[in-house]
Design a protein around this motif. Sequence first.
Motif, PDB file in Angstrom:
ATOM      1  N   VAL A 103      -7.708  52.526 121.094  1.00 53.09           N
ATOM      2  CA  VAL A 103      -6.362  53.005 121.377  1.00 53.09           C
ATOM      3  C   VAL A 103      -5.942  52.452 122.738  1.00 53.09           C
ATOM      4  CG1 VAL A 103      -4.879  55.010 121.746  1.00 53.09           C
ATOM      5  CG2 VAL A 103      -6.744  55.126 120.056  1.00 53.09           C
ATOM      6  N   VAL A 104      -4.800  51.780 122.780  1.00 54.42           N
ATOM      7  CA  VAL A 104      -4.259  51.210 124.019  1.00 54.42           C
ATOM      8  C   VAL A 104      -3.060  52.062 124.452  1.00 54.42           C
ATOM      9  CG1 VAL A 104      -3.186  49.183 125.076  1.00 54.42           C
ATOM     10  CG2 VAL A 104      -5.028  48.900 123.389  1.00 54.42           C
ATOM     11  N   PHE A 105      -2.940  52.297 125.748  1.00 51.62           N
ATOM     12  CA  PHE A 105      -1.813  53.054 126.292  1.00 51.62           C
ATOM     13  C   PHE A 105      -1.017  52.155 127.227  1.00 51.62           C
ATOM     14  CE2 PHE A 105       0.311  55.664 129.444  1.00 51.62           C
ATOM     15  CZ  PHE A 105       0.781  56.759 128.733  1.00 51.62           C
ATOM     16  N   ASP A 106       0.295  52.051 126.997  1.00 51.15           N
ATOM     17  CA  ASP A 106       1.163  51.274 127.888  1.00 51.15           C
ATOM     18  C   ASP A 106       2.555  51.887 127.898  1.00 51.15           C
ATOM     19  OD1 ASP A 106       2.404  49.462 129.501  1.00 51.15           O
ATOM     20  OD2 ASP A 106       2.064  47.716 128.236  1.00 51.15           O
ATOM     21  N   ILE A 107       2.804  52.766 128.882  1.00 50.19           N
ATOM     22  CA  ILE A 107       4.093  53.432 129.049  1.00 50.19           C
ATOM     23  C   ILE A 107       4.409  53.501 130.541  1.00 50.19           C
ATOM     24  CG2 ILE A 107       5.348  55.617 128.816  1.00 50.19           C
ATOM     25  CD1 ILE A 107       3.837  56.185 126.275  1.00 50.19           C
ATOM     26  N   GLN A 108       5.660  53.260 130.889  1.00 46.13           N
ATOM     27  CA  GLN A 108       6.118  53.388 132.269  1.00 46.13           C
ATOM     28  C   GLN A 108       6.246  54.863 132.654  1.00 46.13           C
ATOM     29  OE1 GLN A 108       7.014  51.029 134.862  1.00 46.13           O
ATOM     30  NE2 GLN A 108       6.931  53.004 135.927  1.00 46.13           N
ATOM     31  N   TRP A 159       0.834  63.286 130.364  1.00 48.54           N
ATOM     32  CA  TRP A 159       0.071  64.252 129.570  1.00 48.54           C
ATOM     33  C   TRP A 159      -0.114  63.750 128.154  1.00 48.54           C
ATOM     34  CZ3 TRP A 159      -2.450  66.290 133.020  1.00 48.54           C
ATOM     35  CH2 TRP A 159      -1.885  66.559 134.259  1.00 48.54           C
ATOM     36  N   THR A 160       0.766  62.852 127.689  1.00 45.14           N
ATOM     37  CA  THR A 160       0.456  62.096 126.469  1.00 45.14           C
ATOM     38  C   THR A 160      -0.802  61.266 126.704  1.00 45.14           C
ATOM     39  OG1 THR A 160       2.775  61.986 125.781  1.00 45.14           O
ATOM     40  CG2 THR A 160       1.299  60.312 124.884  1.00 45.14           C
ATOM     41  N   LEU A 161      -0.888  60.622 127.878  1.00 43.74           N
ATOM     42  CA  LEU A 161      -2.099  59.886 128.247  1.00 43.74           C
ATOM     43  C   LEU A 161      -3.318  60.805 128.214  1.00 43.74           C
ATOM     44  CD1 LEU A 161      -3.642  57.462 129.577  1.00 43.74           C
ATOM     45  CD2 LEU A 161      -2.861  58.361 131.786  1.00 43.74           C
ATOM     46  N   TYR A 162      -3.217  61.951 128.849  1.00 47.05           N
ATOM     47  CA  TYR A 162      -4.317  62.917 128.907  1.00 47.05           C
ATOM     48  C   TYR A 162      -4.743  63.343 127.501  1.00 47.05           C
ATOM     49  CZ  TYR A 162      -6.606  67.376 130.144  1.00 47.05           C
ATOM     50  OH  TYR A 162      -7.492  68.430 130.281  1.00 47.05           O
ATOM     51  N   ASP A 163      -3.763  63.753 126.683  1.00 43.71           N
ATOM     52  CA  ASP A 163      -4.075  64.214 125.331  1.00 43.71           C
ATOM     53  C   ASP A 163      -4.688  63.112 124.479  1.00 43.71           C
ATOM     54  OD1 ASP A 163      -3.069  66.724 125.964  1.00 43.71           O
ATOM     55  OD2 ASP A 163      -1.112  66.370 125.030  1.00 43.71           O
ATOM     56  N   CYS A 164      -4.181  61.899 124.633  1.00 45.82           N
ATOM     57  CA  CYS A 164      -4.708  60.786 123.844  1.00 45.82           C
ATOM     58  C   CYS A 164      -6.122  60.404 124.285  1.00 45.82           C
ATOM     59  CB  CYS A 164      -3.778  59.579 123.935  1.00 45.82           C
ATOM     60  SG  CYS A 164      -2.224  59.776 123.024  1.00 45.82           S
ATOM     61  N   MET A 165      -6.404  60.490 125.580  1.00 45.02           N
ATOM     62  CA  MET A 165      -7.767  60.243 126.042  1.00 45.02           C
ATOM     63  C   MET A 165      -8.737  61.262 125.446  1.00 45.02           C
ATOM     64  SD  MET A 165      -7.124  59.276 130.081  1.00 45.02           S
ATOM     65  CE  MET A 165      -8.879  59.276 130.469  1.00 45.02           C
ATOM     66  N   GLU A 166      -8.350  62.529 125.506  1.00 45.87           N
ATOM     67  CA  GLU A 166      -9.211  63.576 124.953  1.00 45.87           C
ATOM     68  C   GLU A 166      -9.427  63.378 123.459  1.00 45.87           C
ATOM     69  OE1 GLU A 166      -9.451  68.402 125.282  1.00 45.87           O
ATOM     70  OE2 GLU A 166      -7.497  67.536 124.756  1.00 45.87           O
ATOM     71  N   ALA A 167      -8.342  63.072 122.730  1.00 49.36           N
ATOM     72  CA  ALA A 167      -8.436  62.885 121.289  1.00 49.36           C
ATOM     73  C   ALA A 167      -9.259  61.652 120.927  1.00 49.36           C
ATOM     74  CB  ALA A 167      -7.036  62.780 120.687  1.00 49.36           C
ATOM     75  N   PHE A 187       5.560  66.676 136.003  1.00 48.84           N
ATOM     76  CA  PHE A 187       6.163  67.235 134.798  1.00 48.84           C
ATOM     77  C   PHE A 187       6.820  66.178 133.919  1.00 48.84           C
ATOM     78  CE2 PHE A 187       8.354  69.096 138.652  1.00 48.84           C
ATOM     79  CZ  PHE A 187       9.204  68.032 138.890  1.00 48.84           C
ATOM     80  N   TYR A 188       6.631  64.887 134.223  1.00 48.22           N
ATOM     81  CA  TYR A 188       7.104  63.838 133.317  1.00 48.22           C
ATOM     82  C   TYR A 188       6.029  63.675 132.242  1.00 48.22           C
ATOM     83  CZ  TYR A 188      10.249  60.003 132.211  1.00 48.22           C
ATOM     84  OH  TYR A 188      11.180  59.195 131.601  1.00 48.22           O
ATOM     85  N   THR A 189       6.364  63.919 130.982  1.00 49.14           N
ATOM     86  CA  THR A 189       5.343  64.229 129.980  1.00 49.14           C
ATOM     87  C   THR A 189       4.457  63.061 129.564  1.00 49.14           C
ATOM     88  OG1 THR A 189       6.901  63.869 128.145  1.00 49.14           O
ATOM     89  CG2 THR A 189       6.728  66.102 129.041  1.00 49.14           C
ATOM     90  N   TYR A 190       4.813  61.832 129.889  1.00 45.47           N
ATOM     91  CA  TYR A 190       3.999  60.715 129.403  1.00 45.47           C
ATOM     92  C   TYR A 190       2.590  60.715 129.978  1.00 45.47           C
ATOM     93  CZ  TYR A 190       8.426  58.890 127.635  1.00 45.47           C
ATOM     94  OH  TYR A 190       9.616  58.739 126.982  1.00 45.47           O
TER      95      TYR A 190
END
Length: 421
Positions: A144-149, A160-168, A155-158
């Motif tokens: 899984v690759v993550f690339d978002i500005q 925490w998308t990173l955090y959740d995706c790492m955990e998953a 409180f900018y949710t991306y």
Amino acid sequence: MSLSRRGLLAAGGAVGALAVTAAQTGAANAAPGAGRGRGRVRTGFDRLAADGYSLLRGEKVGIVTNPTGITSDVRHIVDVMHPDDRVDLVAVFGPEHGFRGTAQAGGSEGRYDDPATGLPVYDTYLKSGQPLADVFTASGVDTVVFDIQDAGARFYTYIWTLYDCMEAAALAGKRFVVLDRPNPVTGRAALGPVLDPAFGTFVGRREIAQAHGMTVTELALLFNAEFFAERPVDLRIVKMSGWRRSDFFDATGLPWVPPSPNMPTPDTALVYAGTCLFEGTNLSEGRGTTRPFELLGAEGVDRRWAAAANALDLPGVAFREAYFAPTFSKFQGKTVGGVQLHVHDREVFDPVRTGIALLVTAKRTWSGFAWRSDNWIDKLTGNTRVRTMIDAGADTDEVVGAWAEDLAAFRAVRRRYLQYR
């Protein structure tokens, strides 16, 4: 703070080794002449592509991205990777607002096949833990690759998308690669209150500062060591080249794409870490205007608010009495009074102190001031102290001083994961 002591100690061991490996990977990706942009900063993706995607060779790849995932010449990275035989891109994962960015705040695009590439697009928004791990498993990806500005605020949710995706990804046994992009408001300092984990939500999962002063790869390293120490993900990072911690976004030479509908310019990001706190009040935070988070107001607010804010002589910013009519969100179609922030010296501007000062002065000058009934302000600040102290009549310096100890502790931990000078 409750940051993991084990993770902190590991920074000199396993995590330290990972950081070295990542730095070596980044150096390898800096092929001469790579990238077609005219700016001096090359993103993690630019360097990955310049190296022929060697880090992804032999892997079925899925990517978590959105409209900000672009090359220096403004092509979307999915559109670049999909026809390239050197990388086997098999899936896309969309965050809040969606992969192609068609959804407003609090929305996503759902599951669909991307018309441009035919790739399956999976929805990650509001998914975490095993349900998100099941999405990764169903997609058939190996990496899984993550690339978002990012915008630089807790409180900018991306992030925490990173955090959740790492955990998953760890739960699903997938490798995880983070491609770096600039923190648009510099990476010089962490500012503001540190989240109390009792207040964890999607606008702040764990105990980091309100303005974290980090890039997404630095956050990924911190998350993996401090918060996932018991079950870390198999993590790789690809750093930028040419980025300095003192760089604002306009110094990078990179094109700006709004990471979400209400983050239209880097100027928005500059104030966002402070003025987003008005989401927790009954005042408009400027959504539905052309200057979200720079315009703040409500019906019944008059010139006294701007005057009180200017009287504080806050560094780097002045406040203009302003009137506006939001086209959606709070006070839709109604003319409201308030202030517009004008940052005239961003080098000394402190967005979090400014946000607190505006809350204090708004409450003192407008009798209609109220917090949202769900105490959303506590989720944004990560504790009850900001709300209760302001209600008790505390001034700006008293509120800011209340988080000094926690912030100092976070800054000490943060320092171990910084990758740039």
